[in-house]
Design an enzyme around this catalytic site. Sequence first.
Site, PDB file in Angstrom:
ATOM      1  N   ASP A 178      52.189  42.205  44.580  1.00 47.41           N
ATOM      2  CA  ASP A 178      51.298  40.996  44.173  1.00 47.41           C
ATOM      3  C   ASP A 178      52.250  39.943  43.341  1.00 47.41           C
ATOM      4  O   ASP A 178      53.367  40.604  43.086  1.00 47.41           O
ATOM      5  CB  ASP A 178      49.967  41.186  43.273  1.00 47.41           C
ATOM      6  CG  ASP A 178      49.039  40.218  43.376  1.00 47.41           C
ATOM      7  OD1 ASP A 178      49.640  38.881  43.664  1.00 47.41           O
ATOM      8  OD2 ASP A 178      47.823  40.488  43.005  1.00 47.41           O
TER       9      ASP A 178
HETATM   10  C1  BGC Z   1      46.683  37.424  43.368  1.00 47.71           C
HETATM   11  C2  BGC Z   1      46.720  37.510  44.940  1.00 47.71           C
HETATM   12  C3  BGC Z   1      47.535  36.538  45.494  1.00 47.71           C
HETATM   13  C4  BGC Z   1      48.583  35.894  44.623  1.00 47.71           C
HETATM   14  C5  BGC Z   1      49.345  34.689  45.419  1.00 47.71           C
HETATM   15  C6  BGC Z   1      47.848  36.729  42.617  1.00 47.71           C
HETATM   16  O1  BGC Z   1      47.520  36.212  41.367  1.00 47.71           O
HETATM   17  O2  BGC Z   1      46.355  38.383  42.709  1.00 47.71           O
HETATM   18  O3  BGC Z   1      45.423  38.083  45.456  1.00 47.71           O
HETATM   19  O4  BGC Z   1      47.692  36.586  46.852  1.00 47.71           O
HETATM   20  O5  BGC Z   1      48.327  35.647  43.415  1.00 47.71           O
HETATM   21  O6  BGC Z   1      48.653  33.788  45.179  1.00 47.71           O
END
Ligand code: BGC
Length: 710
Positions: free
Chosen positions: A248
């Site tokens: 993530d």
């Molecule tokens: C989230 C993800 C997301 C990523 C990119 C993170 O804060 O947990 O689900 O895909 O950001 O935007």
Amino acid sequence: MNSEAMERAREAEAQLTDDERFSLLISVMGTNAVLTDKDPRIPDGVPMSAGYTPGIPRLGIPGLLMTDASLGVTNPGYREGDTATALPASIALGASFNPVLARRSGQLIGREARSRGLNVLLAGGLNLHRDPRNGRNFEYLSEDPWLTGVLGAESVEGIQGEQVISTVKHFSLNCNETNRHWLDAVIDPAAHRESDLLAFEIAIERARPGSVMTGYNKINGTYAGGNEGLLQGILKGAWGFPGWVMSDWGATPSWDFALQGQDQESGVQIDVMMWGQESFTAPLRAAFESGEFPKQRLSEMVQRILYAIFDVGIDDWEGTPDVDPAAHAAVALETARQGIVLLKNDGVLPLEVPSTAVGRFKIAVIGGHAQLGVPAGCGSSAVTPPGGYAEIHSIGGPGIMGSMRNLYLLPSSPLAELQKLLPDAEIEYDPGMNPGEAVLLARRSDVAIVFGIRVEGEGYDNADLSLPWGQDTVIDAVAGANSNTVVVLETGNPVAMPWLPKVSAVLAAWYPGQCGGQAIAEILAGVTNPSGKLPLTFPKDLDQTPRPVLPGLGTPWGTPTTVTYNEGSDVGYRWFAKAGKKPLFPFGHGLSYTRFGYGNLTVQDRGGVRAEVTVTNEGPRPGADVPQLYLLEDPAGPRMRLLGFERVDLEPGESRTVELTVDPRLLACYSTGRGQWHIAAGNYRLALGHSAGDCSLEADVYLAESWFGR
Ligand code: BGC
């Protein structure tokens, strides 16, 4: 496994320089309101998105352009003026119990992404609804592994059918947002296999997503991205997942996650904000030079990324697909229609304007900004709809997600839509700001429809189950003033309903997307017969849930927190069944304007358990039903599991025989000792029902002992 794609990946990887190999191991975030400095690693002319990884043009390998996409293609300020179809929240898709809609939604998102040159979708939130406070439950499908796995797989199939890579996330147990970067999710490993991991396992084996994104949290003491047992042992080992594991955004504190199974560091600028460094650039390179990070592992990481590129065919795009906004809006509308759940109805719905009262039948619409639109969840999944938001109210909050915490209103006004459908009624609006004022309108109306909304989103758990801004008091006052009060909830989770006995009807409309106002109005007016079923249990209060108190709630951002998921695999309805508790509304519950009856349940084991049941529409209107097959007891005692479901559309008086095939893992227990699933010999009691709380037909089947799988 696609052996041709694997062969190509090996051949291409062998031709790369080490610099090229390392360039594939990170993604860089585009410029937006949070990150205003353009990273020089993103070349001019590349559309900004959540993540960019350069390609290798000399070998025809495209760069990776990653975008959030659970509910549509997002654009948190990356590309000026770029809007996309804003679908209902995933929890609404879950409530449709409809795999066909999941596939259509995936196709739609894949096509819209591809038309913008975006080729990796950070879609596919498969975490289970373990806690009704979780701020991101709206991004997830359900509390059940089978429902989540089946719908999740269809969505991935839809996306990858458009030659766009899909990701499933957040692997695993990212089930609360409180202190998510410091959260240790503790669970019994066997129970983990039977619940959250089973949802991922089903989706991955059915749909072969190119990528898996790890969660921010730790699992049993070890960060998901550095969790060798989870990544090497289960995902890549037991399940043979051939694609790549990305982190993530800001979830890679250390280079040695590369040794534990993580293949790519995502959104490296967030790692700098979180941990003061990028990990898979200079630190990983230094480990490579010193021999701590072996060449063989570097090659494997790269091959996994290349495999997904070739398997899905993002290197082989021909032309730009046409996007038909009207057809896509129709998918958003249909998902909202099928996802809205009628929880209670004493007969006030559908609304009917008596012919004797034309022009005098008065409807009060109260609160929830219903004159403007419908709310959406906030965070990385928020989609700017065509034409932009009706309004954005800043909410704010502590931590790095504070600036993304807003009340977003999508421009689909339930008030305006109701006026269109009920031109013979006199409809007035009150903002629901003040109970005293709302009561004035409710008193002089024949029916009062009160909207209850809540801002929920990434980075924050809800403190409790109440509606904010005094809305419970407004609903209670309106219900006291008008005996025909209908409540429409637009939330990402269950809420407590202290006013429930006083109101005549309740709809759970979730965050219903860009056509949500129309779908709500259609159901209120009876143009659409409601058919959604709860994809999660609505508890009476938090005392009924496994964790009346959520650890860490209220501590400052950054506090190490441990949440013990002591319910194990008994998530949601399974927990209620085990504890013998009666919820406010059970999993699978949802009323219709017609009635469905079940008969002739048969269950047989012929190299696999199969059930058949006849479903009849016994009421006056066409409608859709979702018969649900549950396990009630195995030889060791009570054990509730959803074993199968199917959505059927029936005309009045029509019957259909539905056949359900049961995945044996749902009848089994996982043995970590043997590393296999186990079905114990004996009698299994199955039941067919309208919900987990209403199983009317039962049947037994005897199963012989078996061990299977990994
Ligand atoms: C989230 C993800 C997301 C990523 C990119 C993170 O804060 O947990 O689900 O895909 O950001 O935007």
